[in-house]
Enzyme design. Structure first.
Site, PDB file in Angstrom:
ATOM      1  N   ASP A   1       0.508  -1.020   0.013  1.00 61.59           N
ATOM      2  CA  ASP A   1      -0.304  -0.054  -0.431  1.00 61.59           C
ATOM      3  C   ASP A   1       1.410   0.992  -0.289  1.00 61.59           C
ATOM      4  O   ASP A   1       2.126   0.819   0.209  1.00 61.59           O
ATOM      5  CB  ASP A   1      -0.698  -0.001   0.702  1.00 61.59           C
ATOM      6  CG  ASP A   1      -1.360   0.842   1.729  1.00 61.59           C
ATOM      7  OD1 ASP A   1      -2.631   1.950   0.265  1.00 61.59           O
ATOM      8  OD2 ASP A   1      -1.854   1.498   2.194  1.00 61.59           O
TER       9      ASP A   1
ATOM     10  N   LYS B   1      -1.820  28.373  -9.282  1.00 61.64           N
ATOM     11  CA  LYS B   1      -0.873  27.300  -9.116  1.00 61.64           C
ATOM     12  C   LYS B   1      -0.913  25.777  -9.389  1.00 61.64           C
ATOM     13  O   LYS B   1      -1.763  25.794  -9.769  1.00 61.64           O
ATOM     14  CB  LYS B   1      -0.633  27.433  -7.734  1.00 61.64           C
ATOM     15  CG  LYS B   1      -1.799  26.418  -6.916  1.00 61.64           C
ATOM     16  CD  LYS B   1      -2.169  26.471  -5.680  1.00 61.64           C
ATOM     17  CE  LYS B   1      -2.898  24.905  -4.945  1.00 61.64           C
ATOM     18  NZ  LYS B   1      -2.721  25.353  -3.581  1.00 61.64           N
TER      19      LYS B   1
ATOM     20  N   ARG C   1      -5.047   4.279  -7.582  1.00 57.91           N
ATOM     21  CA  ARG C   1      -6.920   4.127  -7.244  1.00 57.91           C
ATOM     22  C   ARG C   1      -7.779   2.966  -8.279  1.00 57.91           C
ATOM     23  O   ARG C   1      -8.690   2.748  -8.782  1.00 57.91           O
ATOM     24  CB  ARG C   1      -7.766   5.075  -8.793  1.00 57.91           C
ATOM     25  CG  ARG C   1      -7.555   6.336  -8.677  1.00 57.91           C
ATOM     26  CD  ARG C   1      -8.550   7.154  -9.010  1.00 57.91           C
ATOM     27  NE  ARG C   1      -8.802   8.387  -8.316  1.00 57.91           N
ATOM     28  CZ  ARG C   1      -8.670   9.150  -7.277  1.00 57.91           C
ATOM     29  NH1 ARG C   1      -8.759   8.037  -6.314  1.00 57.91           N
ATOM     30  NH2 ARG C   1      -8.727  10.129  -6.978  1.00 57.91           N
TER      31      ARG C   1
ATOM     32  N   ASP D   1      -1.674  -0.360   6.479  1.00 59.59           N
ATOM     33  CA  ASP D   1      -1.994  -0.369   7.113  1.00 59.59           C
ATOM     34  C   ASP D   1      -3.110  -0.072   7.462  1.00 59.59           C
ATOM     35  O   ASP D   1      -3.081   0.445   8.408  1.00 59.59           O
ATOM     36  CB  ASP D   1      -1.082   0.953   7.393  1.00 59.59           C
ATOM     37  CG  ASP D   1      -1.584   2.508   6.683  1.00 59.59           C
ATOM     38  OD1 ASP D   1      -1.975   2.051   5.284  1.00 59.59           O
ATOM     39  OD2 ASP D   1      -1.615   3.217   7.154  1.00 59.59           O
TER      40      ASP D   1
END
Lengths: 343, 1189
Positions: free
Chosen positions: B389, B557, B786, B812
């Site tokens: 992960d 930005k 995703r 986790d």
């Protein structure tokens, strides 16, 4: 908060060599030198041992006479179980070219007799044989009780099939004088067998001790009449019986029958000359295509003849030496190109 | 029974609110969950049934039954029952405790309280009593009890925020909103109690991002989608309360449907043992049975009449049949129960070593490593694929503002006295931010130059920080202590806004039309004129604001590549400078954004704004027109600089990844994150490098697209290879033969594959699955982004199934649970908030970097030890057992054992168990430091070189050879043997003692040679075993014990008589030499001719021991990387609109606010106006969004 700290502390694994897998240890990594020198040493040792054993095996005098064929008439008689009460004697002469020095042992030898069958080995009652309960025949199937329901003593297949030839050795001093070679019939069994494993039931006399039991079906006499001459050698503690009850490992085996009693002419052993065996032929072997033999043998420091062991040692020693030479050759050859490794 | 049938038939679900009776008709599951397996009553039968389903246990039970049949029994029953009972009891106790804990956690979950609307009253009810159709009330920060249809919430428009970390691992907040018809119900209990809508929706399934259904209420129908659903496992955030109607409960919820079934994990070694050994046993048994038939026919017939005269004739075939079973009993010692027990003990020992390892103890969180499953240790040494992960595993999920480049100058780098750049985190003191009273204590940014510039009032610096404070989608909130709390949709933005805050430009609050910031102590309110939202294609966001002075400014930005194209030509110099800085940042694995502004004049803006409004109202080509307008205004920008945010990797991730890939372990990153984020992390931890020949990105949205992309990538891959290796016909052929290994070898160069969730869904379909797998396996790195939890599991399953490789999944969060469960080995990162991953895992520790030690040291050792153990154990038992086989040929195949029954019983338990256990637990072929330094040492495990079929046959051959020596040397010697006193010693019992003694000695010598790490324990065990053997032997053969049990110990006096004979010792010696020497020679030559890496290291270790004790580790070199856009908003599109619509701003704030903000919020009734104006657009927008998602 304080407790929490302690909690944290207790979760930290202990820093012990055991838990951190850091136990001081000797890393076994045999080097080429160690292995090669070990091989040489072992090879030489085996070779030496082989030679010693070979020499001592050569020093043994041994006579083996197979009397299955030689007593064919008796053998035929025993084929038929109904003739069990007919005596049959058989005489076999032989010449001893060299005298047999020292202690001489007389063995009988059977070929093709499977004393190591699973059910055969089981078929005995140690409780009965140790004398605590003569009537205990629990494991003795199929020889537990006689036809009339009495427990058999000694029960079981082993006891029932006991070797019952009698062998007498005559020394033919000359053509007319035949001296019966004195033989000791005791101390042929192990001490523990005779004094621990086999005990007669404690009674005034043996026959009353065995009252209420039957003799094994194949036996001509009850167990307390095995040695009529020596009452101390009777019943379950009879040496011949004990020796038979110690079952052999393989179908071909020899068992100690008598020891030379070194008196008179025989103080130094058996002198060279002509001998004959008088065999009272009772034990049938023809039915299972077995064979019987008598063996006279002397002993050496390691016991009986160990030709096999001698040869095995010689071969092992030789092969080990050969192997160590070739390993050394390979190793030395490789040494030159063994400079690679580890960046 | 009925229930399960019903469930399988369920195609759509009909739920009526507040009507339990109605809903009961359908027998929907209630909200109680069961993860436990047994109850007190069912424990014994079910557990025993399960245990005896294991081949080994069933086999021993079968043996036990055989032994109870007198015709067959060749060994007494106690040889089997004692160990069997022991094993079964131990396992049962372990299962019982495991299940007890499961009961406990079930109970804890089932007994959580929630407020349920029953009989028009809110009542506290346990979770397990919640039924489908109930309306429940949730409060802030509560876990959602079941899958709910959101009816109303405290926030305007029935909005509510949820955190879905447990479900998909994403930590950013998500918005859900109720239907407008239901949101009007508000908190009105009486109205809610009267609510009697009927929901017709899909049957329970595991798709987290999809929901379709219809609500019929008051005669009208409303369509429902995923936006209206709150799933179990989510946490309600920033919403003081909400009401929902239970649609799916308990096991039907999407969370539970997503949790994979726990499977019994079993190592490959177990499987190998079962098949090989039983085949072997049956072979031997058959040979002996045939032998027995022949013997009975030829010899036994005549013999029986003599020995067993009163028995009737027996059929020799039947006798052979019985003998077969008798021999099966005797030969069962090839795989004794003690093997299974020893294996478990060794694994347990290894697990404890993992638990005890201080080098895997994370002191900051006081978390030691934990082996939660004790049966998989050796597989840790065989891992080929690691599925990791990202968030929380590779990264710490902390974004820190590390550096910035303002107007061509880098800030955030600390220069020491020699002018050398040093890592700023190393500097001890944190600089104080006197300018900002709101400074965050945890904020660490050390650059006095920046502070000086701020204080000096450098306009560019101010503008830069102002931009950071203005251009974002963050929402602010003040908690009771008066501290500002930012709600962030993307942690990146959070980091930037927080940085601005700490540097004196504090974002205070916003309304749909204004943004208030505190600039170095003075409050300034900007008018928000336009919000040019982010999307994936634009890769930038802008705001247009009017400052109090009346100037209109566009702040933007975005990704550097995009922004640099739209700069004003005058920026050329600055651009090159900033570019360099960006490369530098990227090289350090930082996530970068370029920052620019534009001054707009009033008139121009007004025109533009008018056009925008026009475009907004048109229906055709609306999006295109708006995009065009955005393009139009976002040009001629003035570059301000760039920011660099670090998605903080966990410590040692780079080293670990490097080291594991040196060990030939392939690491796949499976993350729910965005592609950009995932790629960025890939670069940051060296999984992706610029040296790679190609990086394939699969991002197609339809099946055909995906197929095409895969095909292209493959062509690309093979095309290049074919040009290298000119035998492509051969290649094809080989490929069809042995796809896996060969193909991998033929691929030269490094490739990487990046695939996103949508494409993965198509790629996992059966026809392209193989293409995907083939491609992925040839790539050095695979990144899947995703992906849903289930897809993670599917990927793992795919590799597991088709690659036949040992897989490890590490994660986790709750979203990793299914992956952890389906991989061979699941590792959970502990010490985080959620415990699901840890609870589902087999191993857990606090830091990703411990994986290196777990695999390379513990795993490798476990594997090596287990293999050594198994090799030795099989050798030992073959040597032990096959003697019976040879003896069979000399005892009429009568199933007579060679040894005493007691010896057979004790051999595996007492005489030889401890030395091999000590080796299995403590042995170390190379030290742990060397295991870490030479990751290549790990490879034999992956290829399973140390214990496979051929190794097994070598062990077997070794055992067979030893048994030959053990039988035939004594056999030859006993042939004509007589004792030293003339009494015979060629009896069965002496033979038994001789063979047994030789066996114990040979086997002990062998273990002494096999043990490469002699600790005190090994010494004690090995010497102790031999001593124990002799003392037990003499005890059992003693007069006294015979006196007590004459039937059980018939070997009286045997040891005494046999073992005083010289020739017996000569036999034992010869047997030992003959059995051991060939093996020593063979091993010597093997090491000499074909040394393995481990052999070399051991030799080297020995040689080096005197020279120097330890080698220093090579320092890891930092990679140099060319510039790439590190652009990564972990950002969802659509928030801009949400902000400008004001929908997500609350009318009343529960915590007390400062006066200023209060006035700001309360002064307007903007929300009402906006409501009317934007309801339609918003709902359409949210539907759009779901489609896109």
């Amino acid at each position: 908060m304080k407790r929490k700290c302690q909690d944290y502390k207790s979760r930290l694994p202990d820093n012990t060599a055991m838990k951190q897998q850091q136990l001081p240890a000797f890393r076994l990594q045999l080097s080429a030198n160690e292995i090669l020198s070990g091989f040489f040493a072992i090879g030489l040792f085996c070779l030496g041992m082989g030679i010693i054993l070979l020499l001592s095996a050569k020093s043994i005098r041994e006579v083996e006479i197979n009397y299955t064929e030689k007593c064919a008439t008796c053998a035929k008689l025993r084929e038929d179980a109904t003739n069990f009460d007919k005596e049959c004697n058989c005489s076999i002469s032989f010449y001893l070219p060299q005298k047999m020095e020292g202690n001489v042992y007389l063995y009988y030898k059977l070929y093709g007799f499977y004393q190591n069958l699973y059910r055969y080995i089981l078929s005995r009652s140690n409780i009965q044989l140790v004398g605590t309960d003569v009537k205990d025949v629990r494991n003795c199937a199929p020889f537990k009780t006689s036809d009339n329901g009495l427990p058999i003593a000694p029960c079981g297949a082993i006891a029932n099939s006991m070797f019952n030839d009698t062998i007498v050795l005559l020394y033919n001093f000359n053509s007319s004088t035949h001296i019966r070679v004195p033989m000791v019939r005791t101390e042929t069994a192990w001490w523990t067998d005779k004094y621990v494993k086999f005990q007669n039931p404690t009674f005034q006399n043996l026959s009353s001790a065995f009252a209420g039991t039957a003799k094994p079906p194949n036996w001509p006499k009850p167990v307390y009449e095995l040695d009529e001459k020596d009452p101390g050698n009777n019943g379950f503690v009879n040496d011949d019986f004990i020796v038979w009850m110690r079952t052999a490992a393989f179908p071909n085996f020899k068992k100690l029958y008598r020891r030379l009693h070194r008196i008179g002419n025989f103080t130094e052993g058996l002198p060279a000359g002509s001998y004959s065996f008088i065999i009272n032929y009772n034990f049938p072997v023809g039915r299972f295509q077995g064979q019987k033999a008598v063996v006279l043998s002397t002993l050496t420091w390691s016991g009986g003849s160990s030709l096999f062991l001698a040869l095995a040692y010689l071969v092992t020693g030789a092969v080990t030496l050969l192997a160590s030479f070739s390993m050394m050759a390979v190793h030395l050859k490789l040494k030159e190109r063994k400079t690679f490794f580890l960046q | 029974m009925f229930c399960s049938r019903k469930k399988s038939l369920e195609v759509e679900r009909i739920v009526k609110a507040n009507d339990r009776e109605y809903n009961e008709k359908f027998l929907y599951k209630d909200n109680r969950i069961h993860t436990s397996k047994y109850s007190i009553l069912t424990f014994l039968p079910i557990n025993l049934f399960e245990q005896f389903q294991r081949v080994a246990n069933a086999y021993f039970l079968f043996l036990l039954i055989l032994q109870l049949i007198p015709e067959i029994s060749s060994l007494t029953w106690f040889t089997t029952i004692v160990p069997l009972v022991l094993v079964v009891t131990m396992t049962a106790v372990k299962d019982a405790t495991d299940d007890y804990f499961r009961h406990k956690s079930d109970n804890q979950v089932n007994n959580r309280q929630s407020e349920v609307l029953i009989d028009s009253k809110l009542q506290n009810e346990k979770w397990m009593n919640v039924k489908v159709g109930d309306i429940i009330k949730l409060e802030n920060n509560q876990f959602v009890a079941a899958d709910l249809l959101l009816l109303s919430s405290s926030e305007p428009h029935g909005l509510c925020y949820i955190e879905t970390a447990e479900l998909d691992g994403e930590t950013n907040l998500k918005v859900r909103h109720a239907l407008s018809v239901t949101s009007e119900l508000g908190a009105d209990i009486s109205r809610l109690a009267k609510f009697d809508g009927i929901v017709v929706c899909e049957a329970p399934n595991n798709k987290l991002d999809k929901f379709t259904g219809v609500l019929s209420w008051n005669g009208s129908k409303h369509s429902l989608n995923n936006e209206k659903i709150i799933l179990r496992g989510c946490v309600l955030r920033n919403t003081s309360w909400c009401f929902g109607m239970v649609i799916f409960a308990g096991p039907d919820t999407k969370l539970m449907q997503n949790s994979g079934k726990t499977k019994f994990k079993r190592t490959s070694i177990d499987r190998l043992m079962n098949t090989l050994i039983f085949g072997f046993l049956i072979c031997l048994g058959t040979i002996l049975a045939i032998g027995n038939s022949i013997w009975e026919n030829q010899v036994g017939d005549q013999f029986r009449t003599f020995l067993f005269s009163n028995e009737r004739e027996k059929n020799s075939v039947f006798s052979g049949f019985l003998t077969f079973w008798s021999y099966i009993i005797i030969l069962n010692t090839v795989v004794p129960i003690s093997l299974y027990v020893s294996v478990e003990v060794i694994r347990l020992g290894h697990s404890y070593f993992i638990n005890w390892d201080r080098k895997m103890y994370y002191s900051r969180k006081a978390t030691p490593a934990e082996a939660r499953t004790t049966t998989l240790n050796e597989e840790l040494g065989q891992i080929e694929y690691v599925f990791s992960d990202k968030t929380g595993t590779l990264t710490q999920n902390i974004m820190t503002f590390k550096k910035c480049s303002i107007n061509g100058r880098i800030y955030g780098e600390v220069c020491d006295d020699w002018g050398q750049k040093t890592d700023m985190t190393k500097k001890k003191e944190t600089m104080g931010f006197s300018v900002s009273p709101q400074a965050d204590r945890t904020f660490q940014f050390f650059d006095h130059h920046l502070m000086e510039s701020i204080e000096l009032g450098d306009p560019k610096v101010h503008e830069f920080l102002r931009l950071l404070a203005l251009c974002h989608t963050v929402m602010s909130e003040e908690n009771s202590a008066g501290e500002l709390i930012y709600q962030v949709q993307s942690p990146d933005e959070g980091a930037l806004v927080t940085a601005a805050k700490n540097l004196g430009f504090i974002f205070k609050s916003r309304t749909p039309e204004t943004i208030t910031i505190e600039e170095l102590g003075t409050l300034v309110t900007y008018q928000l004129l336009a919000f040019l939202d982010f999307n994936n294609f634009r890769k930038r966001m802008s705001v247009i604001v009017r400052n109090p002075e009346g100037q209109i400014k566009l702040y933007s930005k975005g990704a550097d590549t995009i922004l640099f194209e739209r700069l004003h030509p005058s920026n050329e110099d600055l651009l090159t400078l900033t570019s360099d800085h960006l490369s530098e940042f990227a090289g350090e694995g930082l996530r970068t954004l370029a920052i620019a502004y534009r001054d707009l004049d009033d008139k121009y803006f007004r025109e533009w704004h008018k056009m925008l409004e026009d475009a907004n109202t048109t229906t055709d080509e609306r999006d295109e027109r708006i995009a065009g307008l955005y393009e139009e205004i976002e040009r001629d920008l003035m570059l301000l600089g760039a920011t660099a945010v670090e998605d903080k990797l966990q410590d040692g991730v780079i080293e670990t990844v490097t080291s594991l890939s040196l060990a030939n372990i392939k690491i796949w990153v499976l993350t729910g994150d965005k592609q950009e984020t995932a790629i960025n992390i890939g670069y940051a931890c060296n999984m992706l490098t610029d040296d790679m020949n190609d990086v394939f990105i699969i991002a197609g949205n339809t099946a055909t697209e995906v197929r095409e992309e895969l095909r292209k990538a493959k062509e690309n891959l093979f095309g290049r290879n074919r040009s290298f290796s000119n035998g492509h016909v051969v290649f094809e052929k080989k490929q069809s033969l042995e796809l896996d290994s060969v193909v991998e070898e033929t691929v030269t160069g490094d490739y990487a594959l990046i695939i996103n969730g949508h494409s993965l869904a198509y790629a996992l379909e059966s026809d392209v699955k193989n293409d995907l797998l083939e491609l992925a396996c040839m790539c050095k790195t695979v990144v899947c982004c995703r992906v849903t939890p289930l897809q993670k599991a599917q990927v793992v399953e795919l590799v597991k199934k088709y690659r036949n490789a040992v897989t490890l999944a590490i994660g986790d969060g709750a979203n990793d649970v299914s992956m952890i469960k389906s991989a061979h080995i699941g590792v959970g990162i502990s010490g985080q908030e959620g415990l699901q991953a840890v609870l589902a895992s087999d191993y857990s520790f606090a830091q990703f970097r411990y994986l290196q030690r777990l695999l390379l040291v513990h795993g490798r050792w476990s594997y090596v030890r287990m293999c050594k153990f198994l090799c030795y154990f099989f050798y030992k038992n073959f040597a032990f057992t096959l003697v019976h086989f040879w003896f069979g040929f000399f005892c009429g195949f009568s199933a007579q054992t060679v040894y005493d029954q007691w010896f057979i019983t004790l051999f595996n338990i007492v005489y030889t168990s401890l030395p091999v256990l000590a080796m299995g637990i403590f042995d170390q072929d190379v030290s742990d430091q060397n295991s870490m330094d030479y990751p290549q040492l790990y490879k034999p495990g992956q290829l399973n070189l140390l214990f496979n079929k051929s190794e097994f046959f070598i062990c077997m051959a070794h055992g067979v050879y030893t048994s030959l020596a053990l039988f035939f040397i004594p056999y030859g010697a006993f042939h004509n043997m007589a004792g030293e006193d003339g009494r015979h010693t060629a009896d069965y019992q002496s033979f038994a003692v001789t063979t047994a003694t030789s066996l114990v000695i040979v086997v002990s010598v062998q273990i002494a040679l096999d043990t490469s790490y002699w600790t005190v324990i090994n010494h004690v065990f090995i010497w102790g075993s031999i001593a124990t053997y002799f003392s037990i032997l003499f005890t059992m053969h003693s007069n006294d014990i015979f006196g007590i049990f004459p039937n059980q110990f018939p070997f009286v006096g045997n040891a005494r008589h046999s073992l005083t004979q010289k020739c017996i010792w000569l036999v034992i010696l010869l047997t030992t030499v003959a059995s051991v020497m060939p093996v020593v020679a063979f091993r010597f030559l093997k090491v000499d001719l074909f040394p393995t890496l481990s052999d070399q290291i051991r030799q080297w270790q020995k040689a080096q021991k005197k020279a120097r004790p330890l080698r220093t580790r090579k320092p890891q070199t930092r990679r140099s990387s060319s510039r790439r856009s590190g652009y990564a908003f972990a950002h969802q599109e659509g928030y801009g609109e949400l902000i400008t619509s004001g929908k997500n701003m609350r009318a009343k704030n529960p915590p007390p606010m400062s006066g200023l903000e209060k006035t700001l919020y309360n002064s307007t009734s903007w929300i009402e106006n906006l409501c009317k104006k934007t309801t339609d657009t918003v709902s359409s927008f949210s539907q759009d969004k779901t489609v896109k998602l």
